[in-house]
Enzyme design. Structure first.
Site, PDB file in Angstrom:
ATOM      1  N   CYS A 128      -9.407   3.008   5.633  1.00 33.17           N
ATOM      2  CA  CYS A 128      -8.497   1.846   5.668  1.00 33.17           C
ATOM      3  C   CYS A 128      -8.711   1.039   6.939  1.00 33.17           C
ATOM      4  CB  CYS A 128      -7.039   2.288   5.654  1.00 33.17           C
ATOM      5  SG  CYS A 128      -6.576   3.318   4.280  1.00 33.17           S
ATOM      6  N   GLU A 180      -6.253  -7.255  -2.589  1.00 36.58           N
ATOM      7  CA  GLU A 180      -6.100  -6.381  -1.414  1.00 36.58           C
ATOM      8  C   GLU A 180      -7.446  -6.064  -0.776  1.00 36.58           C
ATOM      9  OE1 GLU A 180      -2.806  -4.578  -0.589  1.00 36.58           O
ATOM     10  OE2 GLU A 180      -1.782  -6.031  -1.843  1.00 36.58           O
ATOM     11  N   HIS A 204      -4.121   1.989  -3.243  1.00 35.45           N
ATOM     12  CA  HIS A 204      -5.430   1.327  -3.229  1.00 35.45           C
ATOM     13  C   HIS A 204      -6.442   2.326  -3.776  1.00 35.45           C
ATOM     14  CE1 HIS A 204      -3.911  -1.211   0.394  1.00 35.45           C
ATOM     15  NE2 HIS A 204      -3.882  -1.957  -0.695  1.00 35.45           N
TER      16      HIS A 204
HETATM   17  O1  SUG Z   1      -0.751  -1.649   2.868  1.00 32.88           O
HETATM   18  N1  SUG Z   1       0.615   0.549   5.223  1.00 32.88           N
HETATM   19  C1  SUG Z   1      -0.559  -0.054   4.618  1.00 32.88           C
HETATM   20  C2  SUG Z   1      -1.679   0.939   4.558  1.00 32.88           C
HETATM   21  C3  SUG Z   1      -2.967   0.298   4.136  1.00 32.88           C
HETATM   22  C4  SUG Z   1      -4.018   1.275   3.830  1.00 32.88           C
HETATM   23  N2  SUG Z   1      -5.210   0.626   3.476  1.00 32.88           N
HETATM   24  C5  SUG Z   1      -6.122   1.094   2.603  1.00 32.88           C
HETATM   25  N3  SUG Z   1      -5.833   1.997   1.720  1.00 32.88           N
HETATM   26  N4  SUG Z   1      -7.281   0.563   2.610  1.00 32.88           N
HETATM   27  C6  SUG Z   1      -0.229  -0.587   3.228  1.00 32.88           C
HETATM   28  O2  SUG Z   1       0.512   0.063   2.492  1.00 32.88           O
HETATM   29  C7  SUG Z   1       2.835   0.499   6.193  1.00 32.88           C
HETATM   30  C8  SUG Z   1       3.574  -0.361   7.156  1.00 32.88           C
HETATM   31  C9  SUG Z   1       5.044  -0.010   7.269  1.00 32.88           C
HETATM   32  O3  SUG Z   1       5.566   0.544   6.303  1.00 32.88           O
HETATM   33  O4  SUG Z   1       5.610  -0.339   8.277  1.00 32.88           O
HETATM   34  C10 SUG Z   1       1.653  -0.224   5.584  1.00 32.88           C
HETATM   35  O5  SUG Z   1       1.659  -1.415   5.444  1.00 32.88           O
END
Ligand code: SUG
Length: 430
Positions: free
Chosen positions: A354, A170, A237
């Site tokens: 993020c 990731e 994460h």
């Molecule tokens: O991968 N949300 C992302 C958020 C990513 C956050 N990134 C970091 N922590 N660096 C994920 O969970 C939600 C999309 C949806 O549910 O439609 C989403 O993918």
């Protein structure tokens, strides 16, 4: 040495489909009406702030959504509107996945090791496979194409394709670098999770982390497991419970499985190591996750360091109290808190950290980046006007079956590429 912040521009299809199990905000907001225009403007305002702090700021582009090749690969056929409509009638959850604007969270785009850490003296970028979540697993080809374009000068950069999808990766969200300064050699910390039957999946696998360290030709790195309690509390994460910059590690006490081993080693290996830790007795993991306090951007600025925080950190009384103590404590270099409203992204579990990929570069390497990916005030003004003109105001779940929305999102992205002077063919798109 400057640190380039590459933010993901929020795409015109930003919506709430609740696709990420273990991401508490995203699942809680499933089915809500999103505001893509506001979301993109909130992201731009954050980029403007960082620009104003004197740091180089750039962007990565939204991917082409809805991803009709994904739907076609799954057997839906016909002209584009027909593919969308028939797929939506049969499996709306699948179509939601094809619409996801999740590439905006560029901390998951790649892992970056600066030149000072690598045996070959070049900056290494490994694109993340994001294999655990189907809506994110579709991102890597477009990310690879963009990074190859932006960082094509092989005297300075090596862009690696993802590690095989058998091992989830990731990207930078599970990677921290500690060093006396950006330009000095550092210790890279790769944080992984272990699937031990918890409610939520561990998305970063140790073998993927080790593979990235190997490919980047690092000599000083370590692997550290995430605490199971942190994953269970919603730290899908590591950057939800820890952030590092220079010699500073700011983390929740319960972020890591073996906290003492990690801290001892960093204290031994990083000159000037400075730990800023939130004890569980003062700040619960739940508060850390709901406020996204550790998802701040910790930045080196004039006279020390600054934190860019989401509004949610300010409105949580215990979090804000703890942060006030951090800035008042002369034992650490953090002197300023900048609070910004990133509510639209936050509601999908994406905070300030993020939304950006950090790339530490010397002046010559920064000059070698494709300048079309870099932003100044004028570039930000131009993007603001473009978003106001083209991005949809709202998206409700039922809109995802509507070919008009598809046309609007495509036109918005085309206008963006035109404005930046990037031809689709340069990204491998025809
Ligand atoms: O991968 N949300 C992302 C958020 C990513 C956050 N990134 C970091 N922590 N660096 C994920 O969970 C939600 C999309 C949806 O549910 O439609 C989403 O993918």
């Amino acid at each position: 040495m400057p640190e380039l912040q590459l933010d993901g521009l929020v795409g015109p299809s930003h919506n709430y489909a609740g696709l990420s199990l273990g991401n508490l905000a995203a699942t809680a907001n499933a089915g809500a009406v999103s505001a893509p225009r506001t979301a993109a403007l909130q992201g731009l305002a954050k980029m403007r702030l960082v620009c104003g702090l004197g740091l180089p700021q750039g962007l990565l582009l939204p991917h082409d959504r809805p991803n009709l090749s994904l739907l076609r690969g799954l057997g839906f056929a016909g002209a584009d509107p027909e593919v969308l409509k028939t797929a939506f009638a049969e499996d709306p959850a699948l179509v939601a996945l094809a619409w996801s604007a999740s590439a905006m969270w560029t901390a998951n785009a790649a892992t970056v090791s600066p030149a000072a850490d690598s045996a070959d003296g070049r900056t290494h970028l490994s694109v993340a496979n994001l294999a655990t979540m189907p809506h994110r697993a579709q991102e890597w080809p477009a990310t690879l194409a963009q990074l190859r374009l932006a960082f094509q000068d092989t005297r300075h950069f090596v862009v690696h394709p993802p590690v095989p999808p058998s091992f989830g990766d990731e990207g930078a969200a599970n990677h921290m670098r500690l060093a006396p300064s950006h330009g000095a050699p550092g210790v890279e910390v790769f944080v992984y999770g272990e699937n031990r039957g918890g409610r939520f999946p561990a998305r970063q696998h140790a073998r993927a982390s080790a593979a990235v360290a190997r490919r980047h030709r690092l000599s000083r790195f370590l692997l550290a497991a995430q605490a199971d309690v942190a994953i269970e509390a919603g730290a899908f994460h590591n950057d939800v419970v820890a952030v590092a910059n220079g010699p500073v590690l700011m983390a929740h006490e319960q972020a890591f499985a073996d906290r003492n081993r990690l801290i001892d080693r960093l204290a031994r290996e990083v000159p000037g190591f400075c730990l800023i830790e939130a004890p569980a007795s003062e700040l619960s993991l739940e508060d850390a996750v709901s406020s996204y306090l550790f998802n701040a951007c910790l930045l080196s600025v004039e006279g020390g360091m600054a934190l860019v925080l989401p509004r949610e950190a300010e409105t949580n009384a215990s979090v804000w109290r703890w942060l006030q103590r951090v800035v008042q404590d002369p034992a650490n270099p953090i002197h300023t808190l900048h609070v910004r409203d990133l509510r639209e992204s936050m509601r999908n579990g994406g905070g300030p950290a993020c939304l950006r990929l950090r790339v530490q570069l010397g002046e010559a390497a920064l000059a070698a980046v494709d300048q079309r990916f870099l932003l100044d005030e004028a570039g930000l003004d131009k993007l603001e006007r473009l978003i106001e003109a083209w991005w949809p105001k709202t998206i409700a779940p039922a809109d995802l079956g509507n070919p008009d929305l598809m046309d609007q999102c495509r036109a918005a992205r085309t206008a963006l590429l035109d404005a930046l002077g990037i031809a689709p063919a340069e990204l491998g798109e025809v």
